[in-house]
Enzyme design. Structure first.
Site, PDB file in Angstrom:
ATOM      1  N   ASP A  35       0.846  -1.188   0.000  1.00  0.00           N
ATOM      2  CA  ASP A  35       0.000   0.000   0.000  1.00  0.00           C
ATOM      3  C   ASP A  35       0.886   1.246   0.000  1.00  0.00           C
ATOM      4  O   ASP A  35       1.880   1.293   0.730  1.00  0.00           O
ATOM      5  CB  ASP A  35      -0.887  -0.019   1.251  1.00  0.00           C
ATOM      6  CG  ASP A  35      -2.042   0.965   1.176  1.00  0.00           C
ATOM      7  OD1 ASP A  35      -1.788   2.159   0.921  1.00  0.00           O
ATOM      8  OD2 ASP A  35      -3.187   0.549   1.393  1.00  0.00           O
ATOM      9  N   ILE A  36       0.564   2.238  -0.835  1.00  0.00           N
ATOM     10  CA  ILE A  36       1.384   3.461  -0.891  1.00  0.00           C
ATOM     11  C   ILE A  36       0.950   4.507   0.136  1.00  0.00           C
ATOM     12  O   ILE A  36       1.571   5.558   0.246  1.00  0.00           O
ATOM     13  CB  ILE A  36       1.424   4.075  -2.314  1.00  0.00           C
ATOM     14  CG1 ILE A  36       0.037   4.476  -2.789  1.00  0.00           C
ATOM     15  CG2 ILE A  36       2.098   3.113  -3.288  1.00  0.00           C
ATOM     16  CD1 ILE A  36       0.049   5.332  -4.056  1.00  0.00           C
ATOM     17  N   ASN A  94     -13.647  -3.994   3.102  1.00  0.00           N
ATOM     18  CA  ASN A  94     -14.806  -3.109   3.236  1.00  0.00           C
ATOM     19  C   ASN A  94     -15.694  -3.180   1.992  1.00  0.00           C
ATOM     20  O   ASN A  94     -15.188  -3.363   0.895  1.00  0.00           O
ATOM     21  CB  ASN A  94     -14.347  -1.662   3.427  1.00  0.00           C
ATOM     22  CG  ASN A  94     -13.473  -1.485   4.651  1.00  0.00           C
ATOM     23  OD1 ASN A  94     -13.720  -2.057   5.692  1.00  0.00           O
ATOM     24  ND2 ASN A  94     -12.443  -0.676   4.522  1.00  0.00           N
ATOM     25  N   HIS A 100     -16.977   2.022   4.635  1.00  0.00           N
ATOM     26  CA  HIS A 100     -15.660   2.668   4.527  1.00  0.00           C
ATOM     27  C   HIS A 100     -14.861   2.244   3.292  1.00  0.00           C
ATOM     28  O   HIS A 100     -13.647   2.383   3.265  1.00  0.00           O
ATOM     29  CB  HIS A 100     -14.818   2.446   5.797  1.00  0.00           C
ATOM     30  CG  HIS A 100     -15.522   2.882   7.031  1.00  0.00           C
ATOM     31  ND1 HIS A 100     -15.691   4.205   7.366  1.00  0.00           N
ATOM     32  CD2 HIS A 100     -16.147   2.172   8.005  1.00  0.00           C
ATOM     33  CE1 HIS A 100     -16.368   4.290   8.498  1.00  0.00           C
ATOM     34  NE2 HIS A 100     -16.666   3.075   8.899  1.00  0.00           N
ATOM     35  N   GLN A 101     -15.527   1.751   2.252  1.00  0.00           N
ATOM     36  CA  GLN A 101     -14.837   1.418   1.010  1.00  0.00           C
ATOM     37  C   GLN A 101     -14.627   2.691   0.209  1.00  0.00           C
ATOM     38  O   GLN A 101     -15.558   3.467   0.006  1.00  0.00           O
ATOM     39  CB  GLN A 101     -15.663   0.414   0.199  1.00  0.00           C
ATOM     40  CG  GLN A 101     -14.983  -0.041  -1.076  1.00  0.00           C
ATOM     41  CD  GLN A 101     -15.824  -1.061  -1.834  1.00  0.00           C
ATOM     42  OE1 GLN A 101     -17.028  -1.194  -1.614  1.00  0.00           O
ATOM     43  NE2 GLN A 101     -15.192  -1.770  -2.745  1.00  0.00           N
ATOM     44  N   HIS A 107     -11.066  -5.402  -2.488  1.00  0.00           N
ATOM     45  CA  HIS A 107      -9.673  -5.517  -2.072  1.00  0.00           C
ATOM     46  C   HIS A 107      -9.602  -5.859  -0.594  1.00  0.00           C
ATOM     47  O   HIS A 107     -10.502  -5.566   0.173  1.00  0.00           O
ATOM     48  CB  HIS A 107      -8.877  -4.247  -2.389  1.00  0.00           C
ATOM     49  CG  HIS A 107      -9.438  -2.985  -1.821  1.00  0.00           C
ATOM     50  ND1 HIS A 107     -10.576  -2.367  -2.319  1.00  0.00           N
ATOM     51  CD2 HIS A 107      -9.030  -2.214  -0.789  1.00  0.00           C
ATOM     52  CE1 HIS A 107     -10.827  -1.270  -1.628  1.00  0.00           C
ATOM     53  NE2 HIS A 107      -9.904  -1.157  -0.681  1.00  0.00           N
ATOM     54  N   PHE A 108      -8.522  -6.519  -0.237  1.00  0.00           N
ATOM     55  CA  PHE A 108      -8.276  -6.957   1.123  1.00  0.00           C
ATOM     56  C   PHE A 108      -6.988  -6.301   1.601  1.00  0.00           C
ATOM     57  O   PHE A 108      -5.977  -6.331   0.901  1.00  0.00           O
ATOM     58  CB  PHE A 108      -8.098  -8.481   1.172  1.00  0.00           C
ATOM     59  CG  PHE A 108      -9.334  -9.234   0.757  1.00  0.00           C
ATOM     60  CD1 PHE A 108     -10.163  -9.820   1.700  1.00  0.00           C
ATOM     61  CD2 PHE A 108      -9.659  -9.367  -0.588  1.00  0.00           C
ATOM     62  CE1 PHE A 108     -11.299 -10.508   1.311  1.00  0.00           C
ATOM     63  CE2 PHE A 108     -10.797 -10.063  -0.984  1.00  0.00           C
ATOM     64  CZ  PHE A 108     -11.618 -10.626  -0.025  1.00  0.00           C
ATOM     65  N   HIS A 109      -7.038  -5.725   2.796  1.00  0.00           N
ATOM     66  CA  HIS A 109      -5.855  -5.121   3.406  1.00  0.00           C
ATOM     67  C   HIS A 109      -5.254  -6.117   4.391  1.00  0.00           C
ATOM     68  O   HIS A 109      -5.983  -6.703   5.201  1.00  0.00           O
ATOM     69  CB  HIS A 109      -6.238  -3.871   4.208  1.00  0.00           C
ATOM     70  CG  HIS A 109      -6.739  -2.739   3.397  1.00  0.00           C
ATOM     71  ND1 HIS A 109      -5.918  -1.707   2.992  1.00  0.00           N
ATOM     72  CD2 HIS A 109      -7.970  -2.460   2.918  1.00  0.00           C
ATOM     73  CE1 HIS A 109      -6.641  -0.835   2.312  1.00  0.00           C
ATOM     74  NE2 HIS A 109      -7.890  -1.272   2.243  1.00  0.00           N
TER      75      HIS A 109
END
Length: 147
Positions: A35-36, A94, A100-101, A107-109
């Site tokens: 993640d940036i 999310n 909160h998307q 996508h998965f964090h």
């Protein structure tokens, strides 16, 4: 397999190589990268190569690689976690604006939790359930799952 994509989606552009990323693992159905705008050191994303806004929009095969990739990344990140308690992390997914998307591509964090102050900060507004209401909901959901 190429990305089944939306032309305007930032994640689809990353998968296709139109936007650079710090790629970690790529399979036929999924792509992962750092993640940036990380919450902590090692914060990574895993994205299916199918453009679906919410989890229920995805064909099942595009989810087959997600958990194995998250597991591999969690194991690799274990060596970057300095916490005396050892490896701690959150996996977050999310759906929708109220959920909160921000990017409308599933996508998965994977968010390492190295200290109390970094990583995901969670407030969980739990309350005691009314068991009569819970029983009714349970029956309703079971009926829908049977259909």
């Amino acid at each position: 397999m190429s990305c089944i994509s939306s032309a305007a989606c930032i994640f689809c552009k990353i998968i296709k190589g139109e936007i650079p990323s710090f790629k970690l693992i790529e399979t036929k159905y999924a792509y992962s990268f750092l993640d940036i705008e990380p919450c902590s050191k090692g914060h990574a994303l895993v994205i299916p190569k199918y453009h679906g806004a919410k989890l229920h929009n995805l064909p099942d095969e595009y989810l087959h690689d997600v958990l194995p990739i998250l597991k591999k990344l969690a194991i690799a990140l274990e060596y970057n976690i300095d916490s005396p308690e050892g490896k701690s992390y959150n996996i977050l997914q999310n759906n929708g604006r109220l959920g909160h998307q921000v990017v409308d591509h599933v996508h998965f964090h994977l968010i390492p939790k190295n200290t109390e102050k970094d990583g995901l900060i969670v407030g969980w507004p739990a309350e005691k359930a009314n068991f009569d209401d819970l029983s009714l909901l349970h029956k309703e959901l079971l009926k829908k799952l049977e259909d």
